[in-house]
Design an enzyme around this catalytic site. Sequence first.
Site, short mmCIF file in Angstrom:
data_model
loop_
_atom_site.label_atom_id
_atom_site.label_comp_id
_atom_site.label_asym_id
_atom_site.label_seq_id
_atom_site.Cartn_x
_atom_site.Cartn_y
_atom_site.Cartn_z
N GLU A 76 34.47 39.70 44.33
CA GLU A 76 35.61 40.30 44.28
C GLU A 76 36.26 40.53 45.65
OE1 GLU A 76 35.33 43.94 41.75
OE2 GLU A 76 34.22 42.88 40.41
N GLU A 81 28.01 45.47 38.29
CA GLU A 81 28.00 46.75 38.52
C GLU A 81 26.81 47.42 37.70
OE1 GLU A 81 28.85 48.52 41.09
OE2 GLU A 81 30.68 47.52 42.03
C1 IPT Z 1 34.93 46.67 41.02
C2 IPT Z 1 34.35 46.20 39.54
O1 IPT Z 1 33.40 45.29 39.82
C3 IPT Z 1 35.66 45.70 38.83
O2 IPT Z 1 35.42 45.49 37.55
C4 IPT Z 1 36.71 46.54 39.15
O3 IPT Z 1 36.40 47.83 38.60
C5 IPT Z 1 37.28 46.68 40.43
O4 IPT Z 1 36.10 47.44 41.07
C6 IPT Z 1 38.57 47.68 40.79
O5 IPT Z 1 39.49 47.16 40.06
S1 IPT Z 1 33.70 47.98 41.47
C7 IPT Z 1 34.26 49.26 42.79
C8 IPT Z 1 33.33 50.09 42.96
C9 IPT Z 1 34.37 48.29 43.97
#
Ligand code: IPT
Length: 970
Positions: A497, A427
Site C-alpha cells: 500500500e 493487518e
Molecule cells: C492500512 C490498511 O491496510 C488499509 O486497509 C487501509 O485501512 C489503509 O491503511 C488506510 O486507508 S493500515 C494503516 C495503519 C497504515
Amino acid sequence: MSVDSCTGNDTETETGIGTGIEYVEDVSPGSGALPPRARYASSDAASLSLNGTWRFRLSPTAEAGSFAREGYDAGGWAEIAVPGHWVLQGHGSPVYTNHRYPFPVDPPRVPTENPTGDHLRVFDLPADWPCGDGDGAVLRFDGVESCARVWLNGTELGTFKGSRLDHEFTVGPLLKVTGNVLAVRVHQWSAGSYLEDQDQWWLPGIFRDVTLLHRPADGVRDFFVHASYDHRAGTGTLRVDSDVAGRVTVPELGIDVPTGEPVTVPVRPWSAEVPRLYDGVLATGGERVPLRIGFRTVEVADGLIKVNGRPVLFKGVNRHEWHPERGRALDLETMRADVLLMKRHNINAVRTSHYPPHPAFLDLCDEYGLWVLDECDLETHGFTELAWRDNPVDDDRWTPALLDRAARMVERDKNHPSIVLWSLGNEAGGGRGLTAMAEWIRARDPSRPLHYEGDRDCRDTDVYARMYAGHAEVERIGRHLDGGPLRRRRLPFLMCEYAHAMGNGPGGLADYQRLFASYQRLQGGFVWEWIDHGIAHPKLGFAYGGDFGEELHDGNFVCDGLVLPDRRPSPGLVEYKKVLEPVGITGDGTAGAVRVTNGYDAADLSALAFSWSYQVDGETLASGPLPVPALAPGESADVKLPAPPAEAPDGEAHWLIRAALAADTAWAERGHVVAWGQFPVSDRTPPRVPATARLRVSDGVLTLGPGTFDARTGALTAVGDVAVTGLRLDVWRAPTDNDEGAAWQDAPRCGPRWRGLGLHRMRHRLDAVEAGGDALTVRTRVAPAGRELGLSTVYRWTADGDRLRLAVRVVPEGDWTLPLPRLGIRLGLPAARADRVRWFGGGPGEAYPDSKAAAMTGRWESTVAGLQTPYVRPQENGARIDVRWAELGGLRIEGDPLFFLTARRWTTEQLDAATHRTALVPGDTIWVNLDHAQHGLGSQSCGPGPLPHHQLRVEPSEFAFVFAPDPGAA
Ligand code: IPT
C-alpha cells in the site's frame, strides 16, 4: 440422489430448529460444508442460479424463531434482492469503522444485539434437471457476511463463516422437483467478525451468488492446472491433476493427455501485458469443464520476483469491491468496468484487498491481463487497540479457522494464471496461526511466492512488503541499506500500500515511480486504493462514516480511492496513468530527436503507433506519424523528429509525441493514448505592459487604464465594464484530507496547524494608498488575530491604456515555522457574464506541485462547474497548473510568471465548511484564485506529507498578473 464420497458432510439431519446459537460464537469455521475445490466458470453440468428476489425477515438478535420447515408461510415477509446487503435495502443501516471493532472486544463473543436476517427462497427444478443414477447436487454460496446457517426442505445443511469465500453443501438427496424451500439465516456478527476487521463498511447479507449445481456421476471434483513456461526453451508444460481421472485436451496445441500426465509443447507465455490464453477441456466420465490455460512461471530468483524469467514492475492498485448502491454485491459489468478502467490507466496489477474477490473478477484478470496478488479474507486489526493481546492469529484455538480460510482461497483460485502471489491477509499482527497458513499454502502450491506485510522479518514470506513508507526510506530499501534480518535483505520489495488516494491526492506518485525505476529491488506497489466507498444517499450525494448515526465510525476515511464512488476517474488516477506509462519518451525539444524506451516487462512496442505534433502557443500547427522500431522490453532508440514547420509563427513552441494503440484491443480502441511526452522548443515571452497610462481621480474614484478603483481604499472595483470584488492576497485553502493528515501520525500535520495559526481568518490592514503618476500602490499587512507574524503585502498597479498590471510583493514578518497552503490573490467576478473558461497552460485536469505529471500544456476550455472535482468530502480542488493566460468572467488574465488557476461559484470558506457536496450551492459570484504557488498534496491522510521541495515555504515573493476585458466574452 447421492453425492460423491468426498463430501465431508457429516451433519445429522435435524428437524428441530432453534437448537442453540452456539455456532455463532464458535471459533470453528462451521460444519457441514464440503471441502473447498477449484472454481470453474462453466461446465456442461446443469446449474440453477438462485439469485433473485427472496423473502426476508430481520430480527434484532440471533435468537430468532424457526422458519425453515417445509410449507413455512413467509408470505408476510419483506422481499430482498440476493445478492445484496440488507442494510442497503432498507433494513437497518451500514456501519463504517477503519480498524476498531464496532462491538466490545471479547473474542469470540459478540453482542446480543446481533441483527439476523432470515432469507427464504422457494424454487422448482427446471424441467430438464438431470436425475441420473448416482447423480447429486450441491448448493454453493459465493459470499455471505458474516455467518450463516442453512436448511433445505427443513433439513439443516450446516453453518459457515468466512464471508468472502465459497461454501458448498451436498443437497442431492433432499431436492424435490417442485417447492424446494431454501432457508438461510445470516447473522451480522459472529466469531468470524473478529477475523474480518477490514477497513470498510460492515455489510451483512448474502452478497454474492447462490447456485445449485448438478453433480453428475463421475463429474469433475477438484483439479489443479499446472501450466509453467520455460523462457529459455520457449515451451510450456501442462499437467492437470484431477481428483477424478479424465483427459485434458488443448486443440490449439495438439494436446490430448490423461489427467496427471505432463506434456511439454512450444507455447506463447501468459503475461499481464500479453495475456495469451489457450482454450482447453478437462473431461471426466460425467462432465466437461472448459479450461483457460495461461502458461507462466513465477519465481523469486536473484532477489527478484520474476515471471517467465524477467523481473516484473508492479503498477498496482488495492481493489476493494464496491458499488455505491449495491455495496460489495457486484455484477459482472461493474467488475469489467474496473478492469477496463485499470487497463486504460496503465495499471498492470491488483491486490485483492483484503479478501478474495468475486471469482468472475479473476476470470477477467486472466482474460484482459492483470497481475493479481490474491489476499485471504483475514484481518484482526482491531487488536492493535489491545497491543495485539488475544489476537486470534496467535491463539491455536483459531488456527482451524485460519487454515480453512487459506484453503478456501487457494483451492478456489489456484487455476488462475493472473494470480502470481498469495497473501495471508492484512493487518493481522503476527502469530503461529499465520505461520500455519503459510506452511499449508506452501505445501499445497509451491508455485507462487507468499506475501504478508505484517511479517516484518519475512519469516513466512517471500517478498518484503511495506505500507506507506516515505520516499527516503524506500530509497534506502532500494539500495539495500535498510538492515533487518539477512533473509529479508535478500528479498524483493513491494509497497503493498502506498500513496493514500483520500480526497485530493495523492501527491508524490512520480517521485515514487522514479525510485521504482531506479532500483531493481523495488518492484513497484499498489496505490491505496481503487475506489471511494461512498454510499449513494438522497440528501448527501454520497454518504460516509457517521452519516448513518453510527456510535463509532471513521468518517470519510472510507473514501480514499483513485475513482469516485460512481467510478469517475479522479485526477489522482489520471496522474497515476501518466506516471505509470510503459513507454519512456524523453528529449529536450531542440535536439531534433526524442529518446523512446520500452518500459514493458514482456511486450515489444509493435502494438503502438507513435505520432508527433508541433504546437505554438498551444495550437497544433503540424502533425504526423513517427516511425519507432518495435523495441524489445528495456530497449531504447533515438528517434529523429521532422524539421519544425517553416512557417511557424513566433510564440511558445512545443513538440508533443504520443504513443497510441495501433489497433483495437480487448480493453481500449485504436488511438487510445498509452504514453506521451511534451518538450518545449522555445521559451515563453512574459507579458510586457509598459506603464504608459496615467492615474486619474474624480469623485472618489481612481482610474488607471481599464481599471477603476476606490480612491480611499485602493480596491479594484472594475476592469473595463467587468465588476470586480474582493481582490486581495489569499493564503487559505480548504484543507484536503491529506493536509488534515491522520490523527495517529507523529509527524506534524499542516491542516490543524494552519487552522491553529489562524490562516483561515487573516485580517488585511490597510497601511497606505499611494496614487501618483503612472502607478497606484496599496500597502497592507495581512495577519491573523492573536499572532505576531504576518505578511507585508504591497499591490502595485500600472497600465498601458488597455491592460492593467498588478505586481504583488509579499514579505513575511515574524517567526513562520510552517508552509503556507497557497500564495496568490483571489477576486470575485460576476457569474452572470459567462460560464466558459478558456486557458493556455496545464490541463485538461487538476494539478498541484506534486501531482502534475499529467498536465499537458495546451489550450483548454471548460465551464466553471466543469473545473470542480467532486471529492466526496468537499475540500480544495480544481487548480489548473502552469497557466499562461486564462479567460473567464469577462476578463482575460495573464500571469508573470505562470500561475495556478482555481475558479468556483462558492468561496473557499464555504468549501471548507461543507461536509458533503450537496451543501455547495452556486452563488452569483465566480471566486477566482490566481496562485503564484500552492503547497503540495502529499499523502499524509495515511502516509508521508509532501516532500520538502513540494512544500510552499514562506519567503519573500513577487508575482504579477495582467488584466484586460476579454475581447471574446459575450
Ligand atoms: C492500512 C490498511 O491496510 C488499509 O486497509 C487501509 O485501512 C489503509 O491503511 C488506510 O486507508 S493500515 C494503516 C495503519 C497504515
